[in-house]
Enzyme design. Structure first.
Site, PDB file in Angstrom:
ATOM      1  N   ARG A  57      -1.691  -0.652   5.383  1.00 41.06           N
ATOM      2  CA  ARG A  57      -0.694  -0.106   4.462  1.00 41.06           C
ATOM      3  C   ARG A  57      -1.029  -0.453   3.014  1.00 41.06           C
ATOM      4  O   ARG A  57      -1.412  -1.578   2.709  1.00 41.06           O
ATOM      5  CB  ARG A  57       0.699  -0.649   4.822  1.00 41.06           C
ATOM      6  N   ASP A  59       0.233  -0.415  -1.175  1.00 44.89           N
ATOM      7  CA  ASP A  59       1.442  -0.517  -1.995  1.00 44.89           C
ATOM      8  C   ASP A  59       1.588   0.676  -2.922  1.00 44.89           C
ATOM      9  O   ASP A  59       0.683   1.498  -3.055  1.00 44.89           O
ATOM     10  CB  ASP A  59       1.394  -1.797  -2.840  1.00 44.89           C
ATOM     11  N   ARG A 204      -4.883  -8.102  -5.563  1.00 44.62           N
ATOM     12  CA  ARG A 204      -4.356  -8.065  -6.926  1.00 44.62           C
ATOM     13  C   ARG A 204      -4.154  -9.479  -7.475  1.00 44.62           C
ATOM     14  O   ARG A 204      -4.332  -9.708  -8.682  1.00 44.62           O
ATOM     15  CB  ARG A 204      -3.052  -7.271  -6.960  1.00 44.62           C
TER      16      ARG A 204
END
Length: 268
Positions: A57, A59, A204
């Site tokens: 998945r 974001d 990130r």
């Protein structure tokens, strides 16, 4: 051929520009990649609902070069027809790149041997324009060697709690980082990451630390201090999602699934 009452398992490779979406996973708003894909599949197959499961998945605002999904469907179509037919119902920023009939034991997530991401970063005193929402941005000059030294500290199996978002649902923070590659082409940096799996916001958060090191705000050795602390508060702030691309999973070569699509060649 699919016998009456039976379903075939289909795998798709999907690329998308995530800038206008709320991530992969279905949401009540319908503004997710999964919602758009399942709606297109339902229209193409004339089924009430086609449920997909993805390899990883992503974001909100994160892009996909080759997201892999699987689903079961009783409708018989050729691989080429799945591509053309599904794309005819998808918005222009999402496209099925390939389709394959796979064994019923195939699972887009569980069958993946590793997952790969790339981050594209613009180093410039001026913010992005034509590439806005497709690259990250740093306005200070960066140095390659300290970033490479820091990235080597992350290779292997570690507890990556320092790079884990508070909302992460992973059962364990221990992951195996297989590869980190950092290259520069003109004003653009491309960082590639491959691991057994990733935690929520893991790349990130690593990017935030690498940028701090690359710009000289922190020494390369700081990366090991952050890693060993196993505490999110000691790491750099989470970096922007704009330049993050899910490159895709790797599977057993015996499955003979595509490993490269035209979307890969778009990145610097």
């Amino acid at each position: 051929m699919v016998s009456a009452g039976q379903s075939a398992r289909i795998a798709l490779g999907v690329s998308y520009n995530g800038a206008g979406y709320e991530g992969w996973q279905s949401q009540p708003s319908g503004r997710t990649i999964q919602d758009q894909l399942e709606l297109a599949l339902s229209k193409f197959t004339a089924q009430n609902r086609v449920s997909t499961l993805c390899a990883g998945r992503t974001d909100a605002a994160v892009h996909g070069l080759m997201q892999v999904v699987h689903f079961d469907c009783p409708v018989e179509r050729s691989d080429a027809a799945w591509v053309r037919g599904t794309n005819s119902f998808l918005p222009s920023d999402i496209a099925v790149q390939w389709a394959r009939h796979v064994p019923s034991s195939f699972h887009a997530r569980a069958s993946a041997q590793s997952r790969r991401y790339a981050y594209v970063l613009l180093e410039s005193p001026v913010r992005p324009s034509v590439e806005a929402r497709r690259v990250g941005w740093v306005f200070r000059p960066m140095q390659l060697e300290p970033m490479r030294q820091a990235s080597e500290m992350l290779l292997g199996e570690h507890d990556f709690s320092s790079f884990r978002a508070s909302r992460c649902q992973a059962l364990s923070p221990v992951k195996r980082m297989l590869r980190i590659d950092i290259q520069r082409r003109g004003a653009y940096w491309r960082l590639e990451f491959e691991a057994s799996a990733f935690l929520h916001h893991m790349i990130r958060n690593i990017m935030g630390c690498l940028v701090a090191i690359g710009t000289g705000s922190r020494p390369a050795s700081w990366m090991n201090e952050v890693l060993e602390a196993k505490c999110r508060e000691v790491a750099a702030p989470t970096f922007a999602p704009d330049g993050l691309y899910f490159v895709g999973p790797r599977y057993d070569p015996a499955l003979n699934l595509p490993v490269h699509t035209a979307a890969f060649d778009w990145l610097p």
